[in-house]
Scaffold this motif. Structure first.
Motif, PDB file in Angstrom:
ATOM      1  N   ARG A  16      -8.585   9.400  61.115  1.00 17.54           N
ATOM      2  CA  ARG A  16      -8.997   9.213  59.724  1.00 17.54           C
ATOM      3  C   ARG A  16      -9.741  10.442  59.198  1.00 17.54           C
ATOM      4  NH1 ARG A  16      -9.917   4.260  57.339  1.00 17.54           N
ATOM      5  NH2 ARG A  16     -10.111   3.321  59.417  1.00 17.54           N
ATOM      6  N   THR A  63     -11.182  12.064  55.225  1.00 16.40           N
ATOM      7  CA  THR A  63     -11.321  11.860  53.789  1.00 16.40           C
ATOM      8  C   THR A  63     -10.596  12.955  53.031  1.00 16.40           C
ATOM      9  OG1 THR A  63     -13.331  13.186  53.583  1.00 16.40           O
ATOM     10  CG2 THR A  63     -13.610  10.853  54.185  1.00 16.40           C
ATOM     11  N   ALA A  64     -10.383  12.722  51.746  1.00 16.85           N
ATOM     12  CA  ALA A  64      -9.732  13.739  50.913  1.00 16.85           C
ATOM     13  C   ALA A  64     -10.565  15.012  50.873  1.00 16.85           C
ATOM     14  CB  ALA A  64      -9.516  13.185  49.510  1.00 16.85           C
ATOM     15  N   TYR A  75      -1.734   5.570  54.933  1.00 14.28           N
ATOM     16  CA  TYR A  75      -2.466   4.716  53.994  1.00 14.28           C
ATOM     17  C   TYR A  75      -3.907   5.194  53.879  1.00 14.28           C
ATOM     18  CZ  TYR A  75      -4.557   2.304  58.033  1.00 14.28           C
ATOM     19  OH  TYR A  75      -5.245   2.011  59.175  1.00 14.28           O
ATOM     20  N   GLY A  76      -4.526   4.827  52.762  1.00 18.87           N
ATOM     21  CA  GLY A  76      -5.900   5.232  52.505  1.00 18.87           C
ATOM     22  C   GLY A  76      -6.796   4.028  52.313  1.00 18.87           C
ATOM     23  N   GLY A  89     -14.034   5.102  54.568  1.00 16.02           N
ATOM     24  CA  GLY A  89     -12.662   5.245  54.112  1.00 16.02           C
ATOM     25  C   GLY A  89     -12.042   6.575  54.474  1.00 16.02           C
ATOM     26  N   GLY A  90     -10.881   6.810  53.892  1.00 11.81           N
ATOM     27  CA  GLY A  90     -10.160   8.042  54.162  1.00 11.81           C
ATOM     28  C   GLY A  90      -8.692   7.747  54.378  1.00 11.81           C
ATOM     29  N   TYR A  91      -7.961   8.776  54.702  1.00  5.54           N
ATOM     30  CA  TYR A  91      -6.529   8.627  54.957  1.00  5.54           C
ATOM     31  C   TYR A  91      -6.280   8.618  56.460  1.00  5.54           C
ATOM     32  CZ  TYR A  91      -5.919   9.800  50.046  1.00  5.54           C
ATOM     33  OH  TYR A  91      -5.972   9.793  48.686  1.00  5.54           O
ATOM     34  N   ARG A  92      -5.270   7.849  56.871  1.00  6.45           N
ATOM     35  CA  ARG A  92      -4.854   7.849  58.266  1.00  6.45           C
ATOM     36  C   ARG A  92      -3.398   7.431  58.371  1.00  6.45           C
ATOM     37  NH1 ARG A  92      -7.968   4.122  62.100  1.00  6.45           N
ATOM     38  NH2 ARG A  92      -6.244   4.828  63.423  1.00  6.45           N
ATOM     39  N   VAL A 137      -0.676  13.880  49.362  1.00  6.68           N
ATOM     40  CA  VAL A 137      -0.587  12.546  49.967  1.00  6.68           C
ATOM     41  C   VAL A 137       0.497  11.725  49.275  1.00  6.68           C
ATOM     42  CG1 VAL A 137      -1.799  10.337  50.240  1.00  6.68           C
ATOM     43  CG2 VAL A 137      -2.938  12.485  50.845  1.00  6.68           C
ATOM     44  N   TYR A 188      -4.676  14.855  46.868  1.00  8.84           N
ATOM     45  CA  TYR A 188      -4.112  13.611  46.341  1.00  8.84           C
ATOM     46  C   TYR A 188      -2.609  13.774  46.075  1.00  8.84           C
ATOM     47  CZ  TYR A 188      -8.899  11.969  45.527  1.00  8.84           C
ATOM     48  OH  TYR A 188     -10.202  11.568  45.692  1.00  8.84           O
TER      49      TYR A 188
END
Length: 325
Positions: free
Chosen positions: A18, A20-21, A50-51, A57-60, A39, A36
Motif C-alpha cells: 500500500r 498513498t498518492a 484499488y484505493g 488508505g492508499g493504493y494497492r 491510476v 491520479y
C-alpha cells in the motif's frame, strides 16, 4: 515517457504494497494529480488496483497479483552494471536510470529476496574514487559513452604530456574504464588509452565503425596496467627503512614497492628493514623516497644515493637562507 512512469508506479505497488498518492508522487517525481491520472489508466487497462480513503488508505494491488513486466528502458538496461556505483553513474548521465533499475529489479524479486537486496544496498557502498585527490572534470564523458554504446567514430582534441601538447584525432571508441576514480577511453586504432579529463573537445560523428569481435576490454586493460608497471620501473634500489615507517608505507609508496618490501625485506638488530624495491627514473625515485624523510636511506645504486644527498643539501641551503619578504 508516460508508459514508463505507469510501469514504475505499478512496480512500486507490487514491491511495497500500500502506498498513498503523495508517496507515489514523491517516488516518481510528479504531481499527485498525475498519479491520479496514471491510476485511472491502470484501471482502464484491467489492472486489479484499488484505493482506500482515510489515515491508513492508499493504493494497492489485489492480493496475489504480480506483473511480469520489467519496464526497462534502453537507458536503464545500459545502467544495470552501475547499480552499485552511483557516483560513476551520475558522471555518465545515468543517475536517474540507475534509480529506475533498482526500483524495477527490487519489484521483480519475491519478498524474502527483496528484503535481502534492500539490506545489502543499505549496508554496503562502493566508492571508486581514490583518497587525497579531487575528482577529474570530465565534460567529454557523456558524449564518449554515447559514442561507445552506438559505435560511432569521434573526433577529439586531446592534451598530452609531451609535444605536441595538443593533437586532434579521429578514433573508434571501444570502451570506457574507471580506474582509481579516473575515467579512461580505450579507442582504436591501436588501441590506445586516453584520459577523459584531458579531452578538450569531443564530437560524435555520424560515421560508424566495426568493433573488433575479438577485443576484450577487461583483458586489454589488465595487459595495459601490467605493461605500464614494466615500463615505468626501469631499475631497482636497495633501501633501509625505520620501524616507525613500516606501518604507513601503503600511504606513501606504490603497491609494487610495498609488495617488494614484504617479499625482500630483512630486519636488522636495530629494527631497520633492508629491502630491494623497483624504482622509476632517478628524478621520480628521488621525489618518491624523499616522502619518507629521515625514516629511509638509499644504499644503492650509488647514483641515486648521490642524487638524494644533493637534493637534501639543496633543500637545507634553501631553508637556511632568509625567506624573501
Amino acid at each position: 515517457m508516460r508508459a514508463a512512469r505507469i510501469v514504475s508506479l505499478l512496480l512500486l505497488l507490487q514491491a511495497r504494497g500500500r502506498l498513498t498518492a503523495a508517496q507515489l508522487a514523491d517516488e516518481l517525481d510528479v504531481s499527485v494529480r498525475t498519479v491520479y491520472r496514471d491510476v485511472e489508466a491502470l484501471h482502464a487497462a484491467g489492472v486489479p488496483l484499488y484505493g482506500a480513503a482515510g489515515h491508513a488508505g492508499g493504493y494497492r494491488l489485489v492480493e496475489g497479483y504480480r506483473t511480469r513486466l520489467t519496464g526497462f528502458t534502453a537507458g536503464e538496461a545500459r545502467s544495470l552494471f552501475l547499480t552499485s556505483l552511483p557516483g560513476p553513474a551520475q558522471e555518465l548521465g545515468l543517475g536517474a536510470e540507475v534509480t529506475g533499475v533498482w526500483r524495477k529489479l527490487t519489484a521483480s524479486l519475491p519478498p524474502d529476496l527483496r528484503e535481502g537486496a534492500t539490506r545489502v544496498r543499505q549496508r554496503f557502498h562502493l566508492d571508486a574514487a581514490g583518497w587525497y585527490t579531487a575528482p577529474d572534470p570530465v565534460p567529454a564523458l557523456g558524449p564518449a559513452a554515447d559514442a561507445v554504446w552506438r559505435e560511432r567514430r569521434v573526433r577529439l582534441r586531446y592534451r598530452r604530456w609531451e609535444a605536441p601538447r595538443e593533437v586532434t584525432r579521429v578514433l573508434d571508441p571501444y570502451g570506457l574504464v574507471l580506474k582509481a576514480g579516473r575515467w579512461y577511453l580505450v579507442a582504436g586504432p591501436g588501441p590506445r588509452t586516453y584520459r577523459v579529463s584531458q579531452i578538450q573537445s569531443l564530437e560524435v560523428l555520424d560515421e560508424g565503425f566495426t568493433r573488433p569481435a575479438e577485443f576484450d576490454l577487461a583483458a586489454h586493460w589488465e595487459s595495459c596496467v601490467d605493461d605500464f608497471d614494466r615500463r615505468r620501473h626501469v631499475g631497482s634500489a636497495v633501501v633501509r627503512l625505520a620501524p616507525a615507517v613500516l606501518g604507513r608505507l601503503e600511504h606513501v609508496l606504490d603497491a609494487a614497492s610495498c609488495r617488494a618490501i614484504t617479499e625482500t625485506g630483512v630486519a636488522g638488530a636495530d629494527g631497520w628493514v633492508t629491502a630491494t624495491i623497483p624504482v622509476e627514473e632517478d628524478e621520480t625515485a628521488c621525489a618518491e623516497l624523499l616522502r619518507l624523510g629521515t625514516d629511509a636511506e638509499v644504499l644503492a645504486p650509488e647514483r641515486l644515493r648521490r642524487r638524494m644527498a644533493a637534493t637534501v643539501e639543496a633543500l637545507a641551503a634553501r631553508y637556511s637562507a632568509t625567506a624573501p619578504r
